[in-house]
Design a protein around this motif. Structure first.
Motif, PDB file in Angstrom:
ATOM      1  N   LYS A 108       1.434  14.548  -9.597  1.00 49.87           N
ATOM      2  CA  LYS A 108       1.956  15.371 -10.696  1.00 49.87           C
ATOM      3  C   LYS A 108       0.818  15.809 -11.614  1.00 49.87           C
ATOM      4  O   LYS A 108       0.750  16.967 -12.034  1.00 49.87           O
ATOM      5  N   ASN A 109      -0.098  14.872 -11.916  1.00 49.28           N
ATOM      6  CA  ASN A 109      -1.239  15.195 -12.779  1.00 49.28           C
ATOM      7  C   ASN A 109      -2.112  16.286 -12.167  1.00 49.28           C
ATOM      8  O   ASN A 109      -2.784  17.025 -12.883  1.00 49.28           O
ATOM      9  N   ARG A 110      -2.114  16.345 -10.844  1.00 51.73           N
ATOM     10  CA  ARG A 110      -2.905  17.377 -10.150  1.00 51.73           C
ATOM     11  C   ARG A 110      -2.085  18.632  -9.881  1.00 51.73           C
ATOM     12  O   ARG A 110      -2.547  19.535  -9.177  1.00 51.73           O
ATOM     13  N   ASP A 111      -0.840  18.646 -10.373  1.00 56.18           N
ATOM     14  CA  ASP A 111       0.078  19.752 -10.120  1.00 56.18           C
ATOM     15  C   ASP A 111       0.224  20.007  -8.616  1.00 56.18           C
ATOM     16  O   ASP A 111       0.219  21.140  -8.145  1.00 56.18           O
ATOM     17  N   GLU A 112       0.320  18.914  -7.887  1.00 59.69           N
ATOM     18  CA  GLU A 112       0.352  18.960  -6.423  1.00 59.69           C
ATOM     19  C   GLU A 112       1.756  18.583  -5.952  1.00 59.69           C
ATOM     20  O   GLU A 112       2.278  17.534  -6.344  1.00 59.69           O
ATOM     21  N   LYS A 113       2.374  19.446  -5.125  1.00 60.58           N
ATOM     22  CA  LYS A 113       3.749  19.162  -4.698  1.00 60.58           C
ATOM     23  C   LYS A 113       3.843  18.934  -3.189  1.00 60.58           C
ATOM     24  O   LYS A 113       4.930  18.966  -2.614  1.00 60.58           O
ATOM     25  N   ASP A 114       2.726  18.688  -2.561  1.00 64.67           N
ATOM     26  CA  ASP A 114       2.695  18.540  -1.101  1.00 64.67           C
ATOM     27  C   ASP A 114       3.240  17.163  -0.693  1.00 64.67           C
ATOM     28  O   ASP A 114       2.610  16.131  -0.937  1.00 64.67           O
ATOM     29  N   ALA A 115       4.420  17.155  -0.077  1.00 61.33           N
ATOM     30  CA  ALA A 115       5.049  15.890   0.332  1.00 61.33           C
ATOM     31  C   ALA A 115       4.192  15.164   1.369  1.00 61.33           C
ATOM     32  O   ALA A 115       4.170  13.935   1.428  1.00 61.33           O
ATOM     33  N   MET A 116       3.481  15.956   2.183  1.00 63.44           N
ATOM     34  CA  MET A 116       2.622  15.336   3.194  1.00 63.44           C
ATOM     35  C   MET A 116       1.490  14.550   2.527  1.00 63.44           C
ATOM     36  O   MET A 116       1.107  13.469   2.996  1.00 63.44           O
ATOM     37  N   LEU A 117       0.981  15.081   1.420  1.00 66.30           N
ATOM     38  CA  LEU A 117      -0.094  14.379   0.715  1.00 66.30           C
ATOM     39  C   LEU A 117       0.437  13.065   0.121  1.00 66.30           C
ATOM     40  O   LEU A 117      -0.253  12.037   0.148  1.00 66.30           O
ATOM     41  N   ASN A 118       1.664  13.085  -0.366  1.00 70.23           N
ATOM     42  CA  ASN A 118       2.294  11.857  -0.864  1.00 70.23           C
ATOM     43  C   ASN A 118       2.373  10.830   0.275  1.00 70.23           C
ATOM     44  O   ASN A 118       1.979   9.671   0.109  1.00 70.23           O
ATOM     45  N   TYR A 119       2.856  11.272   1.420  1.00 71.73           N
ATOM     46  CA  TYR A 119       2.947  10.381   2.593  1.00 71.73           C
ATOM     47  C   TYR A 119       1.579   9.798   2.946  1.00 71.73           C
ATOM     48  O   TYR A 119       1.421   8.591   3.143  1.00 71.73           O
ATOM     49  N   LEU A 120       0.557  10.687   2.996  1.00 67.96           N
ATOM     50  CA  LEU A 120      -0.779  10.242   3.407  1.00 67.96           C
ATOM     51  C   LEU A 120      -1.359   9.238   2.409  1.00 67.96           C
ATOM     52  O   LEU A 120      -1.938   8.217   2.807  1.00 67.96           O
ATOM     53  N   LEU A 121      -1.185   9.495   1.126  1.00 68.95           N
ATOM     54  CA  LEU A 121      -1.778   8.606   0.118  1.00 68.95           C
ATOM     55  C   LEU A 121      -1.107   7.236   0.107  1.00 68.95           C
ATOM     56  O   LEU A 121      -1.790   6.207   0.145  1.00 68.95           O
ATOM     57  N   VAL A 122       0.231   7.220   0.075  1.00 74.38           N
ATOM     58  CA  VAL A 122       0.924   5.924   0.033  1.00 74.38           C
ATOM     59  C   VAL A 122       0.599   5.124   1.296  1.00 74.38           C
ATOM     60  O   VAL A 122       0.245   3.938   1.216  1.00 74.38           O
ATOM     61  N   THR A 123       0.674   5.770   2.440  1.00 74.76           N
ATOM     62  CA  THR A 123       0.443   5.017   3.670  1.00 74.76           C
ATOM     63  C   THR A 123      -1.025   4.593   3.792  1.00 74.76           C
ATOM     64  O   THR A 123      -1.307   3.485   4.258  1.00 74.76           O
ATOM     65  N   TYR A 124      -1.944   5.437   3.340  1.00 72.62           N
ATOM     66  CA  TYR A 124      -3.354   5.035   3.423  1.00 72.62           C
ATOM     67  C   TYR A 124      -3.606   3.766   2.598  1.00 72.62           C
ATOM     68  O   TYR A 124      -4.252   2.816   3.060  1.00 72.62           O
ATOM     69  N   ILE A 125      -3.068   3.741   1.391  1.00 69.82           N
ATOM     70  CA  ILE A 125      -3.282   2.582   0.512  1.00 69.82           C
ATOM     71  C   ILE A 125      -2.654   1.328   1.119  1.00 69.82           C
ATOM     72  O   ILE A 125      -3.250   0.247   1.100  1.00 69.82           O
ATOM     73  N   VAL A 126      -1.458   1.473   1.696  1.00 72.55           N
ATOM     74  CA  VAL A 126      -0.787   0.318   2.320  1.00 72.55           C
ATOM     75  C   VAL A 126      -1.577  -0.149   3.553  1.00 72.55           C
ATOM     76  O   VAL A 126      -1.738  -1.352   3.789  1.00 72.55           O
ATOM     77  N   GLU A 127      -2.105   0.808   4.321  1.00 71.76           N
ATOM     78  CA  GLU A 127      -2.888   0.431   5.506  1.00 71.76           C
ATOM     79  C   GLU A 127      -4.180  -0.285   5.103  1.00 71.76           C
ATOM     80  O   GLU A 127      -4.638  -1.191   5.806  1.00 71.76           O
ATOM     81  N   MET A 128      -4.758   0.121   3.977  1.00 71.16           N
ATOM     82  CA  MET A 128      -5.954  -0.573   3.480  1.00 71.16           C
ATOM     83  C   MET A 128      -5.621  -2.038   3.200  1.00 71.16           C
ATOM     84  O   MET A 128      -6.401  -2.938   3.489  1.00 71.16           O
ATOM     85  N   ARG A 129      -4.463  -2.261   2.608  1.00 65.91           N
ATOM     86  CA  ARG A 129      -4.027  -3.632   2.313  1.00 65.91           C
ATOM     87  C   ARG A 129      -3.827  -4.412   3.613  1.00 65.91           C
ATOM     88  O   ARG A 129      -4.276  -5.554   3.741  1.00 65.91           O
ATOM     89  N   ALA A 130      -3.140  -3.783   4.580  1.00 65.25           N
ATOM     90  CA  ALA A 130      -2.888  -4.452   5.861  1.00 65.25           C
ATOM     91  C   ALA A 130      -4.210  -4.812   6.534  1.00 65.25           C
ATOM     92  O   ALA A 130      -4.341  -5.892   7.126  1.00 65.25           O
TER      93      ALA A 130
END
Ligand SMILES: [Fe+2]
Ligand SMILES: [Fe+2]
Length: 207
Positions: A108-130
């Motif tokens: 939101k702060n980046r005025d970004e509405k790309d759902a794919m980017l949301n998917y990529l960011l959340v999953t990347y962070i979770v994969e880093m944890r895994a």
């Protein structure tokens, strides 16, 4: 003032190994996290490719594998994800909720509405944890001669991390750029683990 040192997952295993019903609850909690991860992917408003379907399927399979590890440790119990079957209550749920909200705010702060980017960011962070947690879990399973393995899960998580990292790079997102998100995740994970450890100790006192 004396510094308070949080127990590590290694300290926990040393305590839990003699009490399979606590270790079983821990695996059930990891199963629940995998299940939430799978649901999160499937709820993304993206155009699903084979890669996305495979990723969601593999997260569900990880949830099933952890559930089967529960069965190896204790029979006929912790069938579902009700509170008494987990460690830390709903901490796993709140971990995902907080992470999701943080990524949404970042976009939101980046005025970004790309759902794919949301998917990529959340999953990347979770994969880093895994990528940090599961090799440590495998090492502890071997150290304590616990007859289950997470090696297959580690291999699949490694591939996910590579694929998602490539997806972010293709969108021009560099890893230093998302460092604040990683830091937030570390805080949420530490809180999650603290809840897990506290409840394990509370249960241990009652057994
Ligand atoms: Fe997974
Ligand atoms: Fe994954």
């Amino acid at each position: 003032m004396q510094e308070v040192v949080s127990p590590t997952i290694s300290d926990c295993f040393a305590e839990w190994v003699s009490q399979p019903e606590i270790l079983a609850r821990f695996f059930n909690t990891l199963s629940y996290l995998e299940h939430l991860g799978s649901r999160k992917i499937l709820s993304c408003n993206i155009s699903f490719t084979e890669e996305h379907l495979r990723h969601a399927t593999e997260e569900t399979r990880h949830a099933l594998r952890f559930k089967r590890m529960v069965r190896v440790l204790v029979k006929d119990t912790f069938e579902d994800y009700t509170l008494p079957s987990l460690l830390g209550g709903h901490a796993a749920y709140f971990y995902f909720q907080k992470l999701d909200a943080t990524v949404r705010q970042y976009l939101k702060n980046r005025d970004e509405k790309d759902a794919m980017l949301n998917y990529l960011l959340v999953t990347y962070i979770v994969e880093m944890r895994a990528a940090q947690l599961y090799p440590e879990v495998q090492r502890l399973l071997e150290e304590h001669n616990i007859p289950v393995s997470v090696k297959g899960i580690i291999n699949e998580e490694d591939r996910h991390l590579t694929e998602i990292g490539e997806g972010l790079a293709a969108r021009g997102i560099s890893l230093p750029e998302i460092d604040p998100l990683i830091k937030d995740e570390e805080m949420y994970y530490d809180r999650f683990l603290a809840s897990v450890m506290k409840e394990a100790r509370d249960i241990k006192d009652t057994i």
